[in-house]
Design an enzyme around this catalytic site. Structure first.
Site, short mmCIF file in Angstrom:
data_model
loop_
_atom_site.label_atom_id
_atom_site.label_comp_id
_atom_site.label_asym_id
_atom_site.label_seq_id
_atom_site.Cartn_x
_atom_site.Cartn_y
_atom_site.Cartn_z
N ALA A 56 20.88 11.14 -66.61
CA ALA A 56 22.28 10.97 -66.26
C ALA A 56 22.38 10.80 -64.75
O ALA A 56 21.99 11.69 -64.00
CB ALA A 56 23.08 12.19 -66.72
N VAL A 82 18.46 14.63 -64.21
CA VAL A 82 19.38 14.10 -63.20
C VAL A 82 18.75 12.87 -62.55
O VAL A 82 17.62 12.93 -62.06
CB VAL A 82 19.71 15.17 -62.15
CG1 VAL A 82 20.58 14.60 -61.05
CG2 VAL A 82 20.37 16.38 -62.81
N LYS A 83 19.49 11.78 -62.56
CA LYS A 83 18.98 10.53 -61.98
C LYS A 83 19.61 10.31 -60.62
O LYS A 83 20.83 10.30 -60.47
CB LYS A 83 19.31 9.36 -62.93
CG LYS A 83 18.68 8.07 -62.51
CD LYS A 83 18.70 6.92 -63.51
CE LYS A 83 19.75 6.84 -64.52
NZ LYS A 83 19.81 5.51 -65.17
N VAL A 84 18.75 10.16 -59.60
CA VAL A 84 19.21 9.92 -58.22
C VAL A 84 18.55 8.66 -57.68
O VAL A 84 17.45 8.30 -58.09
CB VAL A 84 18.90 11.13 -57.29
CG1 VAL A 84 19.51 12.41 -57.82
CG2 VAL A 84 17.42 11.28 -57.07
#
Length: 177
Positions: A56, A82-84
């Site tokens: 996400a 968590v996608k950064v």
């Protein structure tokens, strides 16, 4: 080798899950917006359909905003990754989130050096955009092979999630790499 869908379309995800061949999903707020649903509500629904990593993406561009958003997303479900973005602020956020035990997918990778930095920051996985490189006349699959060599050379456990796949040939070459 794992197979991920990059979508927020519930019908597509359910069809993939019903085949029993989907290991995870990657999504982002813009894909969810096309479905006309709340981001967190959609993530929870996806997590119920696919028992695997669900990436996400954050929308913040400053590390503190990414960290805050990442912590919030990680609370949605245990499968959230968590996608950064692979920018200096994203690497700072990755270092902090990973230290807190939150899995991070560092996305928008275009070079082995970037992949090395993501791994050193503690990324759970890195997402090289092979199709976008191919679109510019660069062999995107060579990037996958190079990252694999770098990670093997230095013992990094960071996973490689080939992104922006354009063809079955990309899948074949990724499996071989």
């Amino acid at each position: 080798m794992q197979i991920y869908l990059d979508t927020a379309n519930v019908k597509e995800i359910q069809e993939g899950a019903n085949l029993g061949l989907i290991d995870g999903v990657t999504t982002n707020p813009s894909l969810v917006a096309k479905e006309g649903r709340s981001f967190k509500e959609m993530l929870l629904e996806i997590c119920k359909m696919v028992d695997g990593p669900i990436s996400a993406e954050v929308v913040g561009v400053e590390s503190e905003a990414m960290i805050k958003e990442g912590r919030d997303l990680a609370k949605v479900h245990k499968n959230i990754v968590v996608k950064v973005p692979l920018i200096p602020e994203g690497l700072r956020a990755t270092k902090k989130l990973a230290a807190e035990g939150i899995r991070v997918n560092v996305t928008l990778c275009f070079s082995p050096t970037q992949a090395l930095l993501a791994a050193k920051a503690g990324a759970w996985c890195v997402s090289p955009f092979i199709g976008r490189l191919d679109d510019k006349g660069v062999d995107g699959m060579e990037l996958i092979r190079d990252i694999r060599r770098v990670y093997d050379n230095y013992g990094f456990a960071t996973n490689i999630l080939a992104a922006s796949i354009r063809s079955p040939e990309h899948v074949r070459q990724a499996a071989l790499a």
